[in-house]
Design a protein around this motif. Structure first.
Motif, short mmCIF file in Angstrom:
data_model
loop_
_atom_site.label_atom_id
_atom_site.label_comp_id
_atom_site.label_asym_id
_atom_site.label_seq_id
_atom_site.Cartn_x
_atom_site.Cartn_y
_atom_site.Cartn_z
N LEU A 149 1.84 5.47 -2.28
CA LEU A 149 1.34 6.76 -1.81
C LEU A 149 2.32 7.89 -2.12
CD1 LEU A 149 -0.06 5.79 1.73
CD2 LEU A 149 -1.34 6.11 -0.40
N PHE B 265 0.82 -1.22 0.00
CA PHE B 265 0.00 0.00 0.00
C PHE B 265 0.85 1.26 0.00
CE2 PHE B 265 -3.62 -2.62 0.89
CZ PHE B 265 -4.68 -1.90 0.37
N ILE C 141 -6.66 3.03 -3.98
CA ILE C 141 -6.10 4.37 -3.80
C ILE C 141 -6.55 5.26 -4.95
CG2 ILE C 141 -3.93 5.69 -3.74
CD1 ILE C 141 -2.69 3.19 -2.32
N ASP D 154 0.07 12.09 1.07
CA ASP D 154 -0.94 11.13 1.53
C ASP D 154 -0.61 10.72 2.96
OD1 ASP D 154 -2.19 11.13 -0.96
OD2 ASP D 154 -0.94 9.51 -1.72
N VAL E 85 -4.87 11.13 -0.18
CA VAL E 85 -5.58 9.93 0.24
C VAL E 85 -5.08 9.53 1.63
CG1 VAL E 85 -5.85 7.46 -0.26
CG2 VAL E 85 -5.92 9.14 -2.12
N VAL F 155 -4.71 6.26 4.27
CA VAL F 155 -4.82 4.81 4.42
C VAL F 155 -4.80 4.50 5.91
CG1 VAL F 155 -3.82 2.56 3.88
CG2 VAL F 155 -3.65 4.43 2.22
N ARG G 144 -8.50 8.71 -4.78
CA ARG G 144 -7.92 9.93 -5.35
C ARG G 144 -8.85 10.56 -6.38
NH1 ARG G 144 -3.04 10.87 -3.83
NH2 ARG G 144 -1.98 8.87 -4.00
#
Lengths: 433, 334
Positions: A135, A131, A308, A139, A225, A227, A312
């Protein structure tokens, strides 16, 4: 029930040959067949409860379709690889860093260099790497008490994390946070949270901020974004559900990443959860839910890319359940007596780091020597981090009273009628506040 | 007998005596308790009475309170009291206020128990004393055991009590051994709720403390004795109700007071004790009251800062000397 066409679990990639889930024809949606779910051998006490309930099975989501794409991308020829060489090397280096760092933490903990609760990430690296390496710096990431590796993947230097663990003033929180509370404003690591579920609302708030900045403050280019990482145990917690609801309702740019390592300390996921398929809770709140092999960084990465991307693009949140496993106890204080050695061995054989290495070499993306060089480099990074931490000074006495408030006047007025922060003893750390 | 064994035996005996008593919480069953307080209970009483819950403090605490409304006597274990923050609504609103709101129709015989206060090196979120928080709330009883005798006698009393009891243990004391009398090992043994214990008699200065700080106060008293100061150490045992009469009687004898606690200073247990003494025994005081508490900051992680943030034996000794030495010239002047 025809699961072959709908299962989240796509064909295992070559790196995943020993997967317990490699049998795609096995229906894994029946929560009351414990031995068929994941790799856990834990037995449920109740044997005859409700029949299977797959109402959501047909509510397939956009992201799920992506998993199907992964299946089609079965890498047989070098022209159809899932990653480029450079990407592969980045992933490998990050995973090796996570692994080597945590191994070193264990050593340092037993040598008394770090203290309190230390929760290591070994075995779950594919999730963090899969993940976070997608990014941007802007983010944000919100983690749990098992947060060292999330911070590392997000770019916090190993020496700053190590120093924090040593309780030194050069740590990323100057020794005031500790193992479970990693923060880095610069890298947008919004904290490790020591309570179950606690980080989820914080993450949801961060995502809300991105949307607010775009829509209210007219920062059109703000597509940041968030997470949120949390475990299977958290998915029984109310804050999880509360935030799924609000994130979907407001279409927030967030990805809820469940690192389902099957065990909440000594509580088996199957003993704790009425329907153990966490991904199914996404559709219940109107967002896609995806189940992915969390021991396979390439599969995680593919799902992450889509989730993601959705966030976004302003298409809202996604719930991703990564099936993974921790190779160590819950914390370094956990005797880890309840997990079946056979279960541990089965996941150990699927080590995500080894699997990526195998994939890279078999597909001629990298040579053994090249990967060895990365390992050596990381060993040096971690060694250097330990030296740095060891040599760094303990926090000074004055630090005790700092940072309680952004404005030192928050300490209020002393008996002499002046602000306590103006007392020279305040900065010496000897003031009575 | 260790405090751990004392708590374990109290749970065991009360569960054995009353089938309405059950234990619920995270890791209390198969894991045998995160700190092994419930060791062996699952085997003895089965999963129906020793319930492993998922990690849902708000949820399972609410279930426990509901069970108490309806006639059971639950013991809810928090892995640490820090986590009770996620369930405080049920403790304050659901448990503490029901008897009053229902005009006595609904009593809530429930015990909320678990380790409280600062452990070692676990950072701000795992190191806080909630004695003053819960003790501020009418409808709750708040107990803080120090020794094994305290742990046994107070826990048994709490389980038998018809009201909600917040039972604050200390992780660092679990492994500590204390001598116990034959009387306290009897299964009918119980300590009165709301009564303090004078751990050590003295005549020059009164030191009040609870939980781990009682041990520190006793150590300080030993040091002071060598310097000719005779300190009386009061183990509060119960924070709410607070044994004001024992405290005041002691202060009227010694004319000086030091309060010790690990919690934050503002609105703390010490503040309440000071008020009580000022209100009731002002004329007997020969020196200003000294209040020792944790530093007014979230608990830092670094070991050296952490040590500075909680009271130490030296702090108590210093405060006691201040109280006494300062009183010498005053006494001479008078």
């Amino acid at each position: 029930m025809s699961f072959t066409s709908t299962t989240k679990f796509v064909q295992p990639l070559p790196l995943n040959t020993t997967s317990a889930r490699s049998n795609d024809h096995k229906p894994f949606l029946d929560p009351f067949k414990p031995t068929s779910f994941f790799g856990s051998t834990n037995k449920l006490r109740f044997t005859s409860l409700a029949k299977s309930h797959q109402a959501n099975l047909h509510r397939r989501s956009a992201v799920v379709a992506v998993s199907e794409v992964v299946k089609e991308k079965k890498p047989k020829s070098s022209t159809n690889l899932l990653i480029t060489k450079d990407e592969g090397l980045v992933l490998y280096e990050d995973m090796i860093l996570g692994r080597a760092f945590e191994d070193m933490c264990a050593q340092m903990y037993y040598r008394g260099k770090m203290f309190g609760f230390v929760h290591l990430y070994n075995g779950q690296e594919a999730v963090s790497t899969g993940f976070i390496k997608l990014l941007k710096k802007e983010d944000s990431v919100v983690s749990t008490y098992r947060d060292h590796v999330h911070a590392l993947s997000k770019g916090v230097p190993a020496r700053a994390v190590m120093s924090e663990l040593f309780g030194k003033t050069t740590g990323c929180c100057r020794g005031q946070g500790g193992s479970m509370h990693m923060f880095s404003k610069e890298h947008n690591v919004l904290g490790g949270f020591a309570f179950i579920g606690e980080g989820i609302p914080v993450a949801t708030g961060a995502a809300f901020t991105s949307k607010y900045r775009r829509e209210v403050l007219q920062e059109a280019d703000c597509d940041h974004v968030t997470v949120a990482f949390f475990g299977d145990g958290t998915c029984n917690n109310g804050q999880f559900f509360e935030c799924l609801n609000m994130a979907a309702l407001w279409k927030l740019p967030i990805v809820f990443v469940v690192e389902n390592n099957l065990w909440a300390i000594g509580m088996s996921h199957l003993r704790a959860t009425s329907d153990p398929e966490i991904w199914k809770k996404g559709p219940a709140f109107g967002m896609p839910g995806v189940h992915v092999d969390g021991m396979d960084v390439l599969k995680v990465r593919d799902v992450a890319k889509e989730a993601i991307g959705r966030a976004r693009r302003g298409e809202g949140p996604t719930l991703v359940e990564c099936e993974t496993y921790r190779f160590r106890g819950h914390s370094l204080a956990d005797p880890d007596e309840l997990r079946d050695p056979a279960e541990k061995a089965r996941y150990a054989a699927r080590d995500p780091v080894t699997a990526l290495k195998k994939y890279m070499i078999e597909n001629n993306l990298s040579s053994e020597a090249e990967l060895k060089a990365i390992e050596k480099k990381i060993d040096e990074v971690v060694e250097e981090a330990v030296e740095f931490a060891d040599e760094s000074p303990h926090p000074g006495r004055s630090q005790l009273l700092e940072n309680v408030f952004a404005d030192p006047k928050g300490f209020g007025i002393g008996p002499d009628g002046r602000y306590r922060c103006e007392d020279p003893k305040f900065t010496e750390g000897t003031a009575h506040v | 007998m260790t405090v751990r064994d004392a708590l374990n035996s109290a749970l065991d005996e009360e569960m054995s005596a009353d089938p309405k008593v059950f234990l619920m919480g995270e890791e209390v069953g198969e894991y045998q308790g995160a700190y092994k307080i419930s060791k062996g209970l699952l085997e003895k009483y089965g999963p129906e009475r020793v319930l492993d819950t998922p990690i849902t403090e708000a949820g399972f605490t609410g279930i426990g309170v509901g069970a108490a409304y309806y006639g059971l006597r639950p013991i809810v274990e928090f892995m640490t009291f820090n986590f009770s923050m996620q369930a405080i609504d049920h403790i304050i609103n659901s448990a503490a206020k029901s008897n009053y709101m229902s005009a006595g129709q609904i009593s809530v015989p429930i015990v909320f128990r678990g380790p409280n206060g600062a452990a070692a090196g676990v950072g701000a979120q795992h190191s806080q004393c909630y004695a003053a928080w819960y003790a501020t709330c009418p409808g709750l009883k708040v107990l803080c055991p120090y020794s094994s005798e305290d742990a046994r006698g107070l826990l048994k009393a709490a389980i038998r009590d018809p009201d909600p009891v917040v039972f604050l243990e200390n992780e660092l004391l679990y492994g500590e051994s204390f001598p116990v009398s034959a009387e306290s090992l009897d299964s009918s043994f119980c300590l009165p709720i709301g009564k303090a214990k004078i751990e050590r008699e003295g005549k020059d200065v009164t030191i009040t403390a609870f939980s781990k700080m009682v041990g520190y106060a006793l150590k300080a008293a030993e040091i002071l004795a060598k310097e000719g100061i005779s300190a009386e150490v009061i183990n509060l045992r119960s924070i709410r109700p607070l044994d004001r009469s024992t405290i005041n009687a002691s202060v009227r004898k010694t004319n000086r007071l030091i309060t010790v606690e690990e919690g934050f200073p503002q609105h703390g247990v010490g503040a309440e004790i000071c008020t009580s003494v000022i209100e009731e025994s002002f004329g007997y005081l020969d020196a200003p009251v000294e209040r020792i508490a944790g530093a007014d900051v979230p608990m830092p992680y670094a070991a050296n800062l952490e040590r500075m943030a909680v009271p130490q034996v030296e702090d108590i000794v210093r405060a006691a000397k201040r109280a006494c030495y300062r009183s010498v010239p005053l006494a001479a002047a008078a």
